[in-house]
Write a protein that holds these residues in place. Structure first.
Motif, short mmCIF file in Angstrom:
data_model
loop_
_atom_site.label_atom_id
_atom_site.label_comp_id
_atom_site.label_asym_id
_atom_site.label_seq_id
_atom_site.Cartn_x
_atom_site.Cartn_y
_atom_site.Cartn_z
N GLY A 151 37.78 42.77 27.47
CA GLY A 151 36.79 43.30 28.41
C GLY A 151 35.35 43.05 28.00
N LYS A 152 35.13 42.28 26.92
CA LYS A 152 33.77 42.07 26.43
C LYS A 152 32.88 41.41 27.48
CE LYS A 152 31.07 39.93 22.73
NZ LYS A 152 31.11 39.10 21.50
N ASP A 153 33.38 40.37 28.15
CA ASP A 153 32.57 39.66 29.14
C ASP A 153 32.16 40.59 30.29
OD1 ASP A 153 32.76 37.37 27.67
OD2 ASP A 153 34.35 36.47 28.89
N PHE A 154 33.09 41.45 30.70
CA PHE A 154 32.83 42.39 31.79
C PHE A 154 31.73 43.38 31.40
CE2 PHE A 154 34.00 46.56 33.76
CZ PHE A 154 33.65 46.24 35.06
N ILE A 155 31.81 43.91 30.18
CA ILE A 155 30.82 44.89 29.72
C ILE A 155 29.45 44.23 29.58
CG2 ILE A 155 30.16 46.42 27.82
CD1 ILE A 155 32.56 47.36 29.57
N GLU A 156 29.41 43.04 29.00
CA GLU A 156 28.13 42.36 28.80
C GLU A 156 27.50 41.97 30.14
OE1 GLU A 156 28.85 39.15 26.07
OE2 GLU A 156 28.65 40.49 24.32
N GLU A 157 28.34 41.67 31.13
CA GLU A 157 27.83 41.36 32.47
C GLU A 157 27.14 42.57 33.08
OE1 GLU A 157 30.28 41.23 36.40
OE2 GLU A 157 30.32 39.19 35.58
#
Length: 238
Positions: free
Chosen positions: A222-228
């Protein structure tokens, strides 16, 4: 011209104003007398029900409010038209609702924070935009509450309810620690407002450990989602 109307207010603040110009002072006094009469009846009914289901209440709620707190709460939650009745009846449901509210209140004290709301620090013009954006990104995959329920956690009149976080603890801690808050001791505040995906309370110390561990992790689910989300919020302007 329309007649000016003001509500009676609540029982606890003696808010008996001129609700309607057609209501006489005598009628208001009669209403007050009916309330005084009912106070004793409410106390007696509360005591009778609590004595009868004391074991159930303690087992399922863990704590029971005192009589006067219940009386105040009971009248404050009555509709104005009900206050004029000669007899009001307490039900088990009334006591269950008050017990739930009371236990939540005790939990906030136990955690050292009395119903403190989440306070974003992006400026008055942006805070509401960011709350709306957060909700749009998180609902329904990460949280499952209405927008009004979500906003309530950022309101000064926060009522102690909690939101279930449906994602991982790592996602949770990295998102909320990347946002700008006025709150001190953020992990403790977050642990009051949210439950984890197993419906258990977040532990403030554990959130701190999860944040430290994730700092050394190049990738996490979920890192990409959170950073987005964080990137989009940082680009929101008044």
């Amino acid at each position: 011209m329309a007649k000016s109307k003001r509500g009676f207010g609540t029982y606890s603040n003696d808010g008996f104003g001129n609700f309607n110009p057609e209501i006489s002072d005598d009628e208001i006094e009669k209403l007050k007398l009916k309330i005084q009469k009912n106070k004793g009846l409410i106390r007696d009914e509360f005591t009778e029900i609590v004595n009868r289901i004391d074991f159930y209440l303690k087992k399922n709620f863990g704590a029971i409010p005192n009589t006067e707190d219940f009386v105040k709460w009971y009248f404050d939650n009555q509709k104005i038209k009900n206050l004029g009745r000669n007899r009001l009846n307490v039900t088990e449901k009334d006591i269950y609702l008050k017990c739930e509210e009371y236990v939540k209140y005790l939990d906030t004290i136990k955690n050292g924070l009395l119903a403190k709301n989440l306070k974003l620090n992006y400026g008055i013009g942006n805070n509401d935009k960011i709350i709306n954006h957060l909700y749009d990104k998180l609902y329904p995959n990460k949280i499952d509450v209405t927008l009004d329920e979500f906003k309530q956690h950022f309101d000064e009149n926060y009522n102690g309810n909690q939101i279930k976080w449906k994602g991982t603890e790592t996602e949770f801690v990295n998102l909320f620690t990347s946002l700008k808050f006025e709150n001190q001791d953020l992990f403790k505040i977050l642990s009051i407002h949210f439950l984890n995906n197993k419906n258990n309370k977040f532990i403030a110390n554990q959130l701190s450990v999860s944040k430290s561990k994730s700092s050394f992790t190049i990738n996490y689910k979920g890192k990409d989602f959170i950073e987005e989300i964080v990137s989009e919020i940082n680009n929101i302007k008044s």
